[in-house]
Design a protein around this motif. Structure first.
Motif, short mmCIF file in Angstrom:
data_model
loop_
_atom_site.label_atom_id
_atom_site.label_comp_id
_atom_site.label_asym_id
_atom_site.label_seq_id
_atom_site.Cartn_x
_atom_site.Cartn_y
_atom_site.Cartn_z
N MET A 1 0.83 -1.18 0.00
CA MET A 1 0.00 0.00 0.00
C MET A 1 0.88 1.25 0.00
O MET A 1 0.61 2.17 -0.76
CB MET A 1 -0.91 -0.03 1.22
N ARG A 2 1.91 1.23 0.81
CA ARG A 2 2.77 2.42 0.88
C ARG A 2 3.53 2.65 -0.42
O ARG A 2 3.68 3.80 -0.85
CB ARG A 2 3.73 2.31 2.05
N GLN A 3 3.97 1.58 -1.07
CA GLN A 3 4.67 1.74 -2.35
C GLN A 3 3.73 2.29 -3.41
O GLN A 3 4.12 3.14 -4.22
CB GLN A 3 5.26 0.41 -2.80
N THR A 4 2.51 1.83 -3.41
CA THR A 4 1.52 2.34 -4.35
C THR A 4 1.25 3.81 -4.09
O THR A 4 1.18 4.61 -5.02
CB THR A 4 0.21 1.54 -4.24
N ALA A 5 1.12 4.17 -2.83
CA ALA A 5 0.88 5.56 -2.47
C ALA A 5 2.04 6.46 -2.93
O ALA A 5 1.81 7.55 -3.45
CB ALA A 5 0.66 5.69 -0.97
N VAL A 6 3.25 5.99 -2.74
CA VAL A 6 4.41 6.77 -3.19
C VAL A 6 4.36 6.95 -4.70
O VAL A 6 4.58 8.06 -5.21
CB VAL A 6 5.73 6.08 -2.75
N ALA A 7 4.06 5.89 -5.42
CA ALA A 7 3.99 5.97 -6.89
C ALA A 7 2.91 6.92 -7.36
O ALA A 7 3.05 7.58 -8.39
CB ALA A 7 3.77 4.59 -7.48
N LEU A 8 1.81 7.01 -6.59
CA LEU A 8 0.69 7.89 -6.95
C LEU A 8 0.80 9.29 -6.35
O LEU A 8 -0.07 10.12 -6.59
CB LEU A 8 -0.63 7.26 -6.50
N HIS A 9 1.85 9.49 -5.55
CA HIS A 9 2.03 10.77 -4.85
C HIS A 9 0.84 11.09 -3.95
O HIS A 9 0.33 12.20 -3.94
CB HIS A 9 2.29 11.91 -5.84
N ARG A 10 0.39 10.07 -3.22
CA ARG A 10 -0.72 10.19 -2.28
C ARG A 10 -0.30 9.60 -0.94
O ARG A 10 0.63 8.83 -0.86
CB ARG A 10 -1.96 9.43 -2.78
#
Length: 48
Positions: A1-10
């Motif tokens: 989840m955190r990696q996805t958030a970083v990739a989405l800038h969220r």
């Protein structure tokens, strides 16, 4: 989840809330592979 958030800038909690909302609206959970696949497909088809 955190990696996805970083990739989405969220923030990771925003990503989690959005995924939960998708499941609530569409009627399936992220707890099983089929639900995760359906969510991914729904999100990808909405970005074109």
């Amino acid at each position: 989840m955190r990696q996805t958030a970083v990739a989405l800038h969220r923030h990771h909690s925003s990503v989690a809330a959005r995924l939960a909302h998708v499941g609530d609206v569409l009627g399936w959970t992220q707890d099983d592979p089929a639900g995760r696949f359906r969510t991914r497909l729904a999100l990808l088809s909405g970005t074109s």
